[in-house]
Design a protein around this motif. Sequence first.
Motif, short mmCIF file in Angstrom:
data_model
loop_
_atom_site.label_atom_id
_atom_site.label_comp_id
_atom_site.label_asym_id
_atom_site.label_seq_id
_atom_site.Cartn_x
_atom_site.Cartn_y
_atom_site.Cartn_z
N GLU A 162 0.83 -1.25 -0.07
CA GLU A 162 -0.06 -0.07 0.14
C GLU A 162 0.79 1.32 0.15
O GLU A 162 0.57 2.13 -0.52
N GLU A 181 3.87 1.59 -1.34
CA GLU A 181 4.53 1.62 -2.60
C GLU A 181 3.52 2.26 -3.44
O GLU A 181 3.81 3.18 -4.31
N ASP A 182 2.11 1.81 -3.41
CA ASP A 182 1.22 2.31 -4.30
C ASP A 182 0.79 3.75 -3.84
O ASP A 182 0.96 4.47 -4.99
N GLU A 221 3.06 6.11 -2.60
CA GLU A 221 4.18 6.65 -3.11
C GLU A 221 4.22 7.02 -4.81
O GLU A 221 4.33 7.89 -5.18
N LYS A 222 3.71 5.82 -5.49
CA LYS A 222 3.55 6.04 -6.95
C LYS A 222 2.44 6.94 -7.18
O LYS A 222 2.77 7.72 -7.98
N LYS A 223 1.54 6.81 -6.71
CA LYS A 223 0.10 7.82 -6.79
C LYS A 223 0.94 9.37 -6.67
O LYS A 223 0.71 10.15 -7.20
N TRP A 224 1.72 9.62 -5.32
CA TRP A 224 2.16 10.70 -5.14
C TRP A 224 3.10 11.27 -6.19
O TRP A 224 3.02 12.42 -6.63
N LYS A 225 4.00 10.47 -6.60
CA LYS A 225 5.04 10.88 -7.59
C LYS A 225 4.28 11.32 -9.06
O LYS A 225 4.64 12.13 -9.48
N GLU A 226 3.17 10.46 -9.31
CA GLU A 226 2.48 10.96 -10.39
C GLU A 226 1.70 12.23 -10.38
O GLU A 226 1.79 13.20 -11.24
N GLN A 227 1.29 12.38 -9.32
CA GLN A 227 0.43 13.96 -8.89
C GLN A 227 1.38 14.84 -8.96
O GLN A 227 1.54 15.92 -9.45
#
Length: 126
Positions: A58, A60-61, A63-69
């Motif tokens: 969760e 990692e998911d 963090e990935k969403k945060w980086k995309e935003q």
Amino acid sequence: MFDIGASELLMIAVVAIVVIGPKDMPAALRTAGRWIAKARKMSSHFRTGLDAMIREAEMEDLEKKWKEQNAKIMALYPEGGPAGTEQTGAYPAAPAPTAAAAPAAAPAPTPAITAPAAADAPKQDG
């Protein structure tokens, strides 16, 4: 989960007494208790490890969403981000205080309140 009633427990007790014998019953129950405790401990350990793996996935998911935003926001500002931010999107560090800091400036004087003009003044009978 398991639906064991009183009659089933009584039947198990009678069979255990006949097979094991009343003399060895306390040792057998103690051994069964130890096995059950070990099974519960292993189950708890497995569940804890599984929960940790789920939390990590969760994170990692997220963090990935945060980086995309963050990438979307940085794409809106072609010169490197909103005013005062760095390329990474982090807020700038606060400036370090200087050794010879100047004394705080006096606040600006407030404008004086003036009396209303004669045309705006209320009329008095007199």
